[in-house]
Write an enzyme that holds these catalytic residues in place. Structure first.
Site, PDB file in Angstrom:
ATOM      1  N   PHE A 233       0.804  -1.229   0.000  1.00 11.17           N
ATOM      2  CA  PHE A 233       0.000   0.000   0.000  1.00 11.17           C
ATOM      3  C   PHE A 233       0.834   1.275   0.000  1.00 11.17           C
ATOM      4  CE2 PHE A 233      -2.179  -3.243   2.727  1.00 11.17           C
ATOM      5  CZ  PHE A 233      -3.030  -3.710   1.750  1.00 11.17           C
ATOM      6  N   ILE A 615     -10.450  -3.610 -18.854  1.00  7.68           N
ATOM      7  CA  ILE A 615     -10.275  -4.447 -17.666  1.00  7.68           C
ATOM      8  C   ILE A 615      -9.667  -5.774 -18.121  1.00  7.68           C
ATOM      9  CG2 ILE A 615     -11.445  -5.587 -15.751  1.00  7.68           C
ATOM     10  CD1 ILE A 615     -11.391  -2.461 -15.667  1.00  7.68           C
ATOM     11  N   GLU A 690      -5.606   2.096  -6.919  1.00  9.56           N
ATOM     12  CA  GLU A 690      -5.784   3.074  -5.842  1.00  9.56           C
ATOM     13  C   GLU A 690      -7.098   3.833  -5.911  1.00  9.56           C
ATOM     14  OE1 GLU A 690      -1.680   4.869  -4.789  1.00  9.56           O
ATOM     15  OE2 GLU A 690      -1.473   4.024  -6.786  1.00  9.56           O
TER      16      GLU A 690
HETATM   17 MO1  MOS Z   1       1.226   3.103  -3.779  1.00 11.11          MO
HETATM   18  S1  MOS Z   1       0.790   4.517  -2.345  1.00 11.11           S
HETATM   19  O1  MOS Z   1       1.312   4.030  -5.177  1.00 11.11           O
HETATM   20  O2  MOS Z   1       2.751   2.513  -3.456  1.00 11.11           O
END
Ligand code: MOS
Length: 725
Positions: A233, A615, A690
């Site tokens: 993340f 997709i 994201e």
């Molecule tokens: Mo992610 S926050 O683009 O590593």
């Protein structure tokens, strides 16, 4: 569609994560953290620790491991532990104890006595606002403050003053930690002057080069392996245990395994900054935007650091407005390092912008979807490059029908003891591509391999590699073995910025035609089955001769006495950047039920409709978006680090740092409108890792307002925010 290739390994416990690597003779390291937020370490008494059972070494700033701060392109200089006696946050790594067993290392670490010359610590974001300073230029080189004004307009203040309707409000968002399931950890094994470091990360070649620089070793001497990563993340660019384990293993000539405890993860890694954001929006009475100002403050560590680019990530691009001004300041505090975290900028930025747009809709007594559609941008303001492909209006149309938005009333509705409301928000995330190289290999058994150093931190990249590989080679995905997570493979860039599918996928589409060309040359070369046939072609995994004969690629290789044939393809963003602007888009919807008496908020329905180009794997795409949307609910209702005056995190564990569990999350509905974006890359896919989190916190807060009439301008929303005044 094929299922995720790594799923059976993960659910049966056979996927080998960094800490699952065991070798004979390994010893264990335990990190010691500071217990003050600001000061100098004047003494560390390690005598008791040093003589505790099983202890091999105790490293401190007074007896350090040799490490030099590496400088990386993306993150700048990287702090390495034990090189200084300065302490700038509570929970800073200040020691490393190595022992024969984990328990011995942990128990000995508790015996280390530290003396500090303590200094006053600044830990409060609200107090720190008074001493905020301009942020450094953002990653794309933009200055911290910039504005685009219509001809004849002197200032954003003038534009706001001339607006018939103005919304002016300040929003705050909490410090967050990535809290990946897999704690930051490493297993370092030296052999003949070379080290292999098993450590979960987002780009093994990038970590390997940073480790080599830190250790003062040749780049060829450091290999980083991470086939499986238990979540990243943005928080696993680098890790303290990797530096310490690699350096200690070299000193001790023993393999060293080290991991942060769950509690240590909260401070000894990095966090998403806290933000304060002031939004001023001016509009005509029909909702047409006249002016948009977004001033943002981000917490950073004491010496400065990563600034959450909230206003750059949102207000700069999202709406067509003749006047826009954004600014970005930082508030240096004695808190842990700050860094990228899923949708850095857009996630907290969209809470402010999309709440303020909702406030404007309420002020204008206008449907919030209609307001957004009226101001939809065809190009980012001040930048004449049109979006390559934007179907945000369709996302809202499809979403509104599916969510039964038409049933919404301006003041929600009451259902028994629940106040029920719905909210919506826009989601956008820039579509980027990083340089990536991928090797495509054809084997004589008619299978293929697609290999690159990048990481699959749970995103589904591994499966995507096999799908794009299969498509590019015109064979079934089952015949393609994907390989990832090894710095010895061609450099695949990092899994970050929602770029991996577009980056690695494009490189596959360069490598595959190359290897096919080489195969055709082999098939028609001297002594080959189709010798002299200049017009051999390739389809369906076979080489076709002009006389109608055909052979599989494996048969061609066997005839040529070759095991395999391989080609490396590379790809990077290029001239498309001078022609268009690129972004993924989405429309978020959410329904909340607020208990009339307890004021507890439950999300009862969620829908996200996204335009992310083509997709590739519907199942993986849906899962990615679903995870992001749950993050958004978490940001709105659960997640936030509480920083005590001392700088200690009051809730640095998974009991106090609230994350949603299944009971908090209803069925998550995800839909895509699919318009392949081949202006962006040959695959036609834009990022979606994201964008799922973006806008969702605002959608929740907007739904809470619709249900209760209470506008909460800080997240996470707490019960006390909803007590009737
Ligand atoms: Mo992610 S926050 O683009 O590593």
């Amino acid at each position: 569609m094929i299922g995720r290739l790594d799923a059976p390994l993960k659910v049966t416990g056979r996927a080998r994560y960094a800490l699952d690597n065991n070798v004979p003779g390994m010893v264990f390291g335990y990190v010691v953290l500071s217990t003050t937020a600001h000061g100098e370490i004047t003494d560390m008494d390690v005598a008791a620790a040093r003589s505790a059972p099983g202890v091999l070494a105790v490293y401190t700033p007074f007896a350090p491991l040799p490490l030099t701060a590496p400088v990386t392109a993306m993150l700048g200089p990287i702090w390495v532990p034990l090189q200084s006696t300065d302490v700038t946050y509570y929970g800073q790594p200040i020691g490393f104890v190595v022992a024969e067993t984990f328990e011995q290392a942990r128990d000995a670490a508790a015996l280390v006595r530290v003396t500090y010359d303590e200094r006053p610590a600044s830990t409060s974001m609200s107090d720190g606002l008074a001493t905020a300073v301009d942020a450094p230029p953002s990653l794309d080189g933009s200055p911290p403050a910039l504005s685009v004004l219509a001809p004849g307009v002197e200032s954003i203040e003038d534009a706001l003053a001339a607006s018939p309707v103005v919304v002016d409000a300040t929003y705050t968002t909490a410090t967050q930690n990535h809290a990946a399931m897999e704690p930051h950890s490493a297993m370092a094994v030296w052999e003949s002057g070379k080290v292999t470091v098993y450590t979960g990360n987002q780009g093994s070649d990038l970590v390997a080069s940073a480790l080599a620089d830190a250790l003062g070793e040749d780049h060829a001497a450091v290999r980083v392996v991470n086939p499986f990563v238990g979540g990243a993340f943005g928080g696993k660019a680098l890790s303290i245990p990797a530096f310490l384990a690699a350096a200690a293993a070299r000193e001790l000539d023993r393999p060293v395994k080290a991991a942060l405890t769950r509690e240590q993860v909260f401070t000894a890694t990095a966090t998403r900054p806290a933000t304060v954001q002031r939004m001023s929006i001016g509009a005509e009475k029909d909702g047409t935007l006249v002016a948009l100002r977004h001033d943002s403050w981000s917490s950073t560590p004491a010496g400065g650091g990563f600034v959450e680019p909230t206003s750059h990530g949102t207000s700069r691009e999202w709406y067509a407005t003749p006047n826009v001004a954004i600014s970005q300041k930082m508030v240096p505090l004695h808190v842990p390092p700050t860094t990228f975290m899923r949708a850095p900028g857009e996630a907290p930025g969209s809470f402010a912008l999309e709440s303020a747009i909702d406030e404007l809709a309420v002020t204008l007594d206008m449907d919030p979807i209609e307001l957004r559609q009226r101001n939809s941008s065809t190009a980012p303001p001040g930048r004449d490059l049109q979006w390559s492909s934007k179907h945000l209006d369709e996302c809202f149309r499809v979403g509104a029908a599916r969510f039964r938005w038409a049933e919404r009333t301006p003041r929600g509705r009451v259902d028994g003891d629940c106040l029920v409301g719905v909210g919506t928000a826009t989601a956008m995330f820039p579509a980027l591509r990083f340089p990536a190289s991928v090797r495509v290999t054809l084997h004589d058994d008619d299978t293929a391999e697609v290999a690159t150093s990048g990481a699959d931190p749970g995103t589904g990249l591994l499966t995507v590699l096999s799908l794009i590989g299969a498509e590019s080679l015109d064979i079934a995905p089952e015949r393609v073995t994907p390989r990832l997570g090894d710095s010895a493979l061609p450099p695949g860039g990092m899994s970050g910025g929602s770029t991996a599918t577009a980056s690695a996928g494009s490189a596959i589409m360069v490598a595959a035609p190359k290897v096919i060309d080489d195969l055709l040359a082999l098939a028609s070369g001297p002594g080959a089955p189709f010798e002299g046939d200049d017009d051999v072609t390739y389809a369906d995994g076979r080489v076709l001769a002009t006389d109608g004969r055909s052979l599989t690629f494996g048969e061609v290789l066997r005839a040529a006495g070759r095991d395999s044939i391989a080609a490396i393809g590379s790809s990077a963003a290029g001239e498309e950047l001078t022609k268009h602007s690129f972004s993924s888009f989405g429309a978020q919807f959410c329904e909340v039920r607020v208990h009339r008496w307890t004021r507890e908020v439950r999300v009862s329905r969620m829908l996200g409709v996204f335009d992310a180009g083509r997709i590739i794997n519907a199942q993986a795409a849906r899962s990615q978006i679903m995870g992001g949307m749950i993050w958004g609910v978490s940001a709105a209702l659960h997640e936030g680090l509480e920083i005590e005056e001392s700088g200690r995190f009051a809730n640095a564990d998974l009991a106090g740092y609230l994350l949603p569990v299944n009971a908090d999350i209803p069925e998550v509905d995800v839909e895509f409108v699919q318009y392949p974006d081949t202006l962006h890359n040959p695959v036609g896919a834009r990022g979606l890792g994201e964008i799922g989190v973006v806008g969702m916190a605002a959608a929740v807060a907007n739904a809470v307002h619709n249900a209760t009439g209470i506008r909460v301008r800080r997240i996470p929303i707490a019960i006390e925010d909803l007590l009737e005044q």
